[in-house]
Design a protein around this motif. Structure first.
Motif, PDB file in Angstrom:
ATOM      1  N   TYR A 191       8.473  -5.028   2.809  1.00 21.90           N
ATOM      2  CA  TYR A 191       8.406  -3.728   3.451  1.00 21.90           C
ATOM      3  C   TYR A 191       9.724  -3.359   4.106  1.00 21.90           C
ATOM      4  O   TYR A 191      10.228  -2.252   3.942  1.00 21.90           O
TER       5      TYR A 191
ATOM      6  N   GLU B 294      -5.960   7.629   1.623  1.00 21.67           N
ATOM      7  CA  GLU B 294      -6.003   8.911   2.306  1.00 21.67           C
ATOM      8  C   GLU B 294      -6.682   8.858   3.664  1.00 21.67           C
ATOM      9  O   GLU B 294      -6.258   9.511   4.612  1.00 21.67           O
TER      10      GLU B 294
ATOM     11  N   GLU C  68       3.317   5.997  11.914  1.00 14.63           N
ATOM     12  CA  GLU C  68       4.005   6.861  10.965  1.00 14.63           C
ATOM     13  C   GLU C  68       4.243   6.198   9.618  1.00 14.63           C
ATOM     14  O   GLU C  68       4.527   6.863   8.635  1.00 14.63           O
ATOM     15  N   ARG C  69       4.072   4.890   9.581  1.00 14.84           N
ATOM     16  CA  ARG C  69       4.154   4.211   8.285  1.00 14.84           C
ATOM     17  C   ARG C  69       3.146   4.771   7.307  1.00 14.84           C
ATOM     18  O   ARG C  69       3.283   4.613   6.098  1.00 14.84           O
TER      19      ARG C  69
ATOM     20  N   ARG D 110      -4.294   7.523   6.110  1.00 13.65           N
ATOM     21  CA  ARG D 110      -3.251   8.536   6.339  1.00 13.65           C
ATOM     22  C   ARG D 110      -3.724   9.576   7.324  1.00 13.65           C
ATOM     23  O   ARG D 110      -3.046   9.919   8.289  1.00 13.65           O
TER      24      ARG D 110
ATOM     25  N   ARG E 155      13.239   9.577  11.337  1.00 13.36           N
ATOM     26  CA  ARG E 155      12.095   9.516  10.419  1.00 13.36           C
ATOM     27  C   ARG E 155      12.303   8.344   9.464  1.00 13.36           C
ATOM     28  O   ARG E 155      13.431   8.065   9.069  1.00 13.36           O
TER      29      ARG E 155
ATOM     30  N   PRO F  17       9.944   5.532   2.670  1.00 13.79           N
ATOM     31  CA  PRO F  17       9.738   4.301   1.913  1.00 13.79           C
ATOM     32  C   PRO F  17      10.780   4.003   0.849  1.00 13.79           C
ATOM     33  O   PRO F  17      10.838   2.923   0.329  1.00 13.79           O
TER      34      PRO F  17
ATOM     35  N   PRO G 158       0.781  -1.237   0.000  1.00 13.11           N
ATOM     36  CA  PRO G 158       0.000   0.000   0.000  1.00 13.11           C
ATOM     37  C   PRO G 158       0.809   1.282   0.000  1.00 13.11           C
ATOM     38  O   PRO G 158       0.236   2.369   0.049  1.00 13.11           O
ATOM     39  N   ILE G 159       2.127   1.178  -0.060  1.00 11.89           N
ATOM     40  CA  ILE G 159       2.917   2.409  -0.069  1.00 11.89           C
ATOM     41  C   ILE G 159       2.765   3.060  -1.434  1.00 11.89           C
ATOM     42  O   ILE G 159       2.900   2.410  -2.473  1.00 11.89           O
ATOM     43  N   ALA G 160       2.486   4.359  -1.388  1.00 11.20           N
ATOM     44  CA  ALA G 160       2.197   5.082  -2.622  1.00 11.20           C
ATOM     45  C   ALA G 160       3.324   4.918  -3.616  1.00 11.20           C
ATOM     46  O   ALA G 160       4.488   5.129  -3.299  1.00 11.20           O
TER      47      ALA G 160
ATOM     48  N   GLN H  88       2.382   7.729   6.535  1.00  8.17           N
ATOM     49  CA  GLN H  88       2.593   9.001   5.863  1.00  8.17           C
ATOM     50  C   GLN H  88       2.730   8.852   4.357  1.00  8.17           C
ATOM     51  O   GLN H  88       2.357   9.731   3.612  1.00  8.17           O
ATOM     52  N   PHE H  89       3.228   7.688   3.947  1.00  5.09           N
ATOM     53  CA  PHE H  89       3.364   7.475   2.510  1.00  5.09           C
ATOM     54  C   PHE H  89       2.400   6.428   2.001  1.00  5.09           C
ATOM     55  O   PHE H  89       2.553   5.890   0.918  1.00  5.09           O
ATOM     56  N   HIS H  90       1.411   6.156   2.794  1.00  2.00           N
ATOM     57  CA  HIS H  90       0.412   5.154   2.431  1.00  2.00           C
ATOM     58  C   HIS H  90      -0.506   5.739   1.372  1.00  2.00           C
ATOM     59  O   HIS H  90      -0.816   6.919   1.389  1.00  2.00           O
ATOM     60  N   GLU H  91      -0.952   4.906   0.466  1.00  2.00           N
ATOM     61  CA  GLU H  91      -1.748   5.474  -0.621  1.00  2.00           C
ATOM     62  C   GLU H  91      -3.200   5.738  -0.238  1.00  2.00           C
ATOM     63  O   GLU H  91      -3.913   6.441  -0.933  1.00  2.00           O
TER      64      GLU H  91
END
Lengths: 287, 554
Positions: free
Chosen positions: A100, B530, B522-523, B533, A113, A116, A82-84, B525-528
């Motif tokens: 991951y 919304e 915090e994972r 997020r 911090r 990805p 699911p990471i953009a 933050q780049f999750h698709e």
């Protein structure tokens, strides 16, 4: 806003998001979940039924049965990362965790911090912890890179880069690359311990297996940190730490001047030193 | 990784009948196509095993097609509905032929059937029967029955002819058997049976002999298992009442086949058939009677009928709830050790509990009867048994049932909280496979919250929440937050919100932090996604914002 339980009784839990209307946070919603008989939820039970009942007397070993039931699961149970921007397809949860950890857990040793990709991590480090970067920005160079790989655009300010992301790449307006991060005390302590060991930009976090015990996990983490420490090239490490010191040391004067004009140049010198120097100069002048 | 033992397990005990042909195959010789009447050798046991072994190898190694065949809701009929039919065996054809040879033989046999149907006279009957038997053997004893070939060769219209009224029983039986196995094939092949359907339905009637009716029911069960379109056709042709009547029978085998066929027929997705079934006179009584007295096999098929009734039809559900059935289901769930039976019984109960509070009450009340109250006889005890079992499906669906019970009143939640189920749920949350953990999360979360009318935030049952957290449920929920499954991640975040809001003295955020919850959040933050997020960001901002770290006393 009233929470309507009846509406959702027949639905599957995915509809909970709708209740966000007006609420800031979609709280836990207590609903009965009913599923249609052909819902994917029941698939494994249905498969089990068929395996148990087939009139063909297959002398299946447990392995083969396991394989058969997994086969059908795997066909519609693919896991999508699911990471953009990633889009990787994984077969199982373990697979996903591995993916991951190897691809998306680059973390910054300065502020902990996590990013990805290593590219984003590097961008972060330049923008947040690098005084040379800031110096160049101050001189008007276009230093702020677009976050989307392959775009290549560079902008002169954080804000204009943000605008670029929103305009060109449809990022949501609320997206904050340099989000305020407030590490816990423990993380700060850990971070200090890390920089003492000399870990550089990337450190891999320990593997988080649900089935492993906590002790194992912590040991693993320490082990990895130590290994990273040993892998580091001594000179680069020195350089980096010196540069960091340069940029963060409090004693750097904001204005440096050479020559005998002592008033402005000595702005940050502590008072006792200041008095001594004045005396010296006076004595020098005298002498 | 879980270790799996290589213990061999017979999936279902079958009357294995070996023939000489199987024995010959074992010895490596191929027997080609004539029809000698060979005597049966006493190699029965080992030859049978070898054939089974070969089938197994084929089944597992032959690949996707074969797997699909096993996983279909259809059943190939290999041994027929009549017991110990020794003469079937001598029909005499090869059984382990494959590929081209088998196809050739099939074509030949179909051709013979065609001719046999044209001849007149005394001999005609005998000849027809002989050819039918051959065909039936090809379609039932071969490792991979040559269904496609047979259909292409035009066998269906011939078989329809064989089904005509007044035909001798044996002929009807053989024809129906062939059609059964053709219908067990793929969609195209099953659809080819359309012209045969009215006749098959007709032969379900009470004037038919038991084996014939049963064989026809089997064929129709396979057809119904194909898809909605065919189901609708069958219902239009009156299959429902006929099969229901057969289910009433005292003949165990017939009732079982009929129940199985019914479960395929009413499975929907349209609820109409299920609703109609329960209206049929005697249907409900038969279901209750079988659930009470029948052996495991029959009870299993009837239980699957109940699964579809409870899942699809509200009227069926009310009728069932007001009858003795609930008690019987609970009793079976508590007492049986047979996985095949437990799955549909558990699911029926699950479907009932998922309806509404009133029904759930009825289900919970079952077992608190007038006789000696044994804790394990009621539904909670039975659910605990399922949670403790080795079977993944039982654990998952039991947790689902508990989550729906916990969605009820405060009393229901307390019932679960104080039961033996709770420690099991906590254990499963940390150790079970993902799909089970998700259901457990629903159950545990529901136990801690009461849905409130009108206010934004649901009311927390602090005692329960604090206790669960103290007993170590947080890592499990945080692990769900990390998962790629959106639903699970959302559940985890929602639970964390409750913990951080609810626990007094700011303990919540500290505990979450200690379990690396901040990292998990915090994972996103780049999750698709919304929604997730913003959920995660909100929580981090609220509980770990500016002034965090300074207040940290640890």
């Amino acid at each position: 806003m009233e929470v309507k339980v009846e509406e959702r009784e027949s639905g599957i839990s995915g509809t909970v998001e709708e209740e966000k209307e007006g609420l800031d946070f979609p709280y836990w919603s207590v609903i009965r979940r009913k599923y249609d008989p052909d819902a994917p939820f029941f698939a494994s039970g249905n498969i089990e039924r068929e395996l148990l009942s087939k009139q063909v007397a297959l002398d299946l070993t447990q392995d083969e049965e396991y394989e058969l039931s997994n086969m059908a699961d795997a066909e519609h149970g693919k896991i999508c990362c699911p990471i953009a921007g990633c889009g990787a397809q994984l077969i199982s949860l373990e697979d996903f965790e591995d993916h991951y950890l190897s691809r998306h857990s680059a973390s910054c040793s300065v502020c902990s911090r996590v990013y990805p990709t290593s590219r984003l991590l590097n961008i972060h480090i330049s923008e947040a912890h690098d005084s040379f970067f800031q110096a160049k920005v101050a001189r008007g160079y276009a230093m702020y890179e677009c976050l989307v790989e392959g775009c290549g655009a560079k902008m002169t300010s954080y804000k204009s880069r943000h605008q670029h992301l929103v305009d060109k790449h449809k990022f949501p307006d609320s997206f904050e690359f340099l989000k305020k991060h407030h590490p816990s005390k423990r993380q700060r302590q850990r971070r200090q311990a890390c920089s003492k060991k000399g870990a550089v930009d990337q450190k891999m976090r320990g593997v988080r297996e649900e089935h492993q015990k906590r002790e194992e996990r912590e040991d693993d983490q320490k082990g990895i940190e130590e290994r990273k420490g040993m892998d580091v090239d001594g000179t680069i490490e020195d350089l980096v730490s010196k540069v960091s010191k340069l940029s963060t040391a409090d004693s750097t004067p904001s204005v440096v001047s050479f020559g005998r004009r002592h008033t402005r140049g000595l702005a940050f010198v502590p008072r006792n030193l200041q008095r001594e120097k004045k005396q010296d100069l006076l004595t020098n002048k005298k002498g | 990784m879980v270790q799996r033992s290589c213990r061999r397990k017979r999936v279902r005990v079958q009357r294995q009948r070996a023939t000489l042909q199987q024995g010959m195959a074992h010895l490596g010789t191929k027997v080609v196509g004539e029809s000698p009447s060979l005597k049966r050798e006493p190699l029965k046991f080992s030859a049978g095993k070898v054939a089974a072994q070969r089938r197994r190898q084929h089944a597992v190694t032959i690949g996707k097609e074969r797997r699909e065949a096993i996983l279909r809701t259809k059943r190939l009929c290999r041994d027929g509905v009549v017991g110990d039919n020794e003469d079937q065996v001598d029909a005499g054809m090869i059984l382990d032929e494959e590929g081209a040879a088998l196809d050739a033989q099939t074509n030949e046999t179909v051709g013979e059937l065609k001719s046999a149907l044209r001849i007149q006279g005394k001999d005609a009957l005998r000849k027809k029967l002989e050819v039918l038997r051959t065909l039936r053997c090809l379609l039932s004893k071969s490792t991979v029955p040559p269904v496609e070939t047979a259909v292409q060769a035009g066998v269906v219209p011939l078989l329809v002819e064989c089904l005509s009224f007044g035909s001798p029983d044996e002929q009807l039986l053989e024809a129906a058997w062939c059609l059964t196995n053709i219908a067990a094939g793929e969609a195209e092949q099953t659809k080819a049976l359309l012209p045969a359907l009215p006749l098959l339905v007709a032969h379900l009637g009470d004037r038919s002999s038991v084996p014939i009716a049963e064989q026809c029911a089997w064929a129709l069960g396979n057809v119904a298992g194909e898809g909605e379109e065919l189901r609708n056709i069958l219902i239009a042709q009156g299959a429902l009442p006929a099969l229901a009547r057969m289910m009433l029978s005292d003949n165990g085998s017939m009732a079982r086949t009929a129940a199985w066929a019914l479960s395929n027929l009413i499975k929907g997705p349209h609820p109409w058939a299920a609703t109609e079934l329960i209206k049929i006179n005697g249907a409900l009584d038969a279901i209750i009677r079988h659930m009470k007295k029948a052996d495991d096999e029959l009870a299993t098929e009837v239980a699957w009928v109940v699964v579809y009734l409870t899942a699809l039809s509200n009227s069926a559900t009310s009728l069932l709830v007001n009858s003795d059935l609930v008690q019987l289901l609970v009793g079976r769930l508590a007492a049986s050790e047979c996985l095949q039976l437990l799955i549909p019984v558990l699911r029926s109960i699950g479907n009932l509990v998922a309806c509404d509070s009133h029904v759930a009450d009825e289900v919970l009340a079952a077992g608190y009867g007038t006789t000696v109250l044994n804790a394990s006889d009621n539904v909670m005890g039975a659910l605990v048994k399922c949670l403790s079992s080795d079977h993944r499906v039982l654990k998952k669906e039991a947790a689902w049932v508990l989550s729906n019970i916990a969605a009820g009143s405060l009393a229901h939640k307390q019932l679960i909280y104080f039961s033996d189920a709770l420690p099991l749920l906590l254990h499963l949350l940390s150790t079970a496979p993902f799909d089970i953990r998700k259901e457990v999360a629903y159950a545990l979360g529901n136990v801690c919250v009461v849905q409130s009318e009108g206010s934004h935030q649901p009311n927390l049952i602090l005692d329960h929440l604090v206790s669960l957290v103290d007993r170590g449920c947080l890592p499990g929920f945080i692990s769900l937050v990390r998962s790629p499954d959106l639903e699970a991640a959302r559940l985890g975040l929602q639970f964390l919100e409750m913990v951080m809001r609810g626990l007094p003295n700011g303990r919540g955020p500290k505990l979450v932090e200690r379990e690396d919850g901040i990292d998990a959040m915090e994972r996103f933050q780049f999750h698709e996604n919304e929604h997730l997020r913003s959920m995660a960001n909100e929580l981090v901002d609220k509980y770990f914002g500016e002034d965090h770290g300074h207040l940290d006393e640890d």
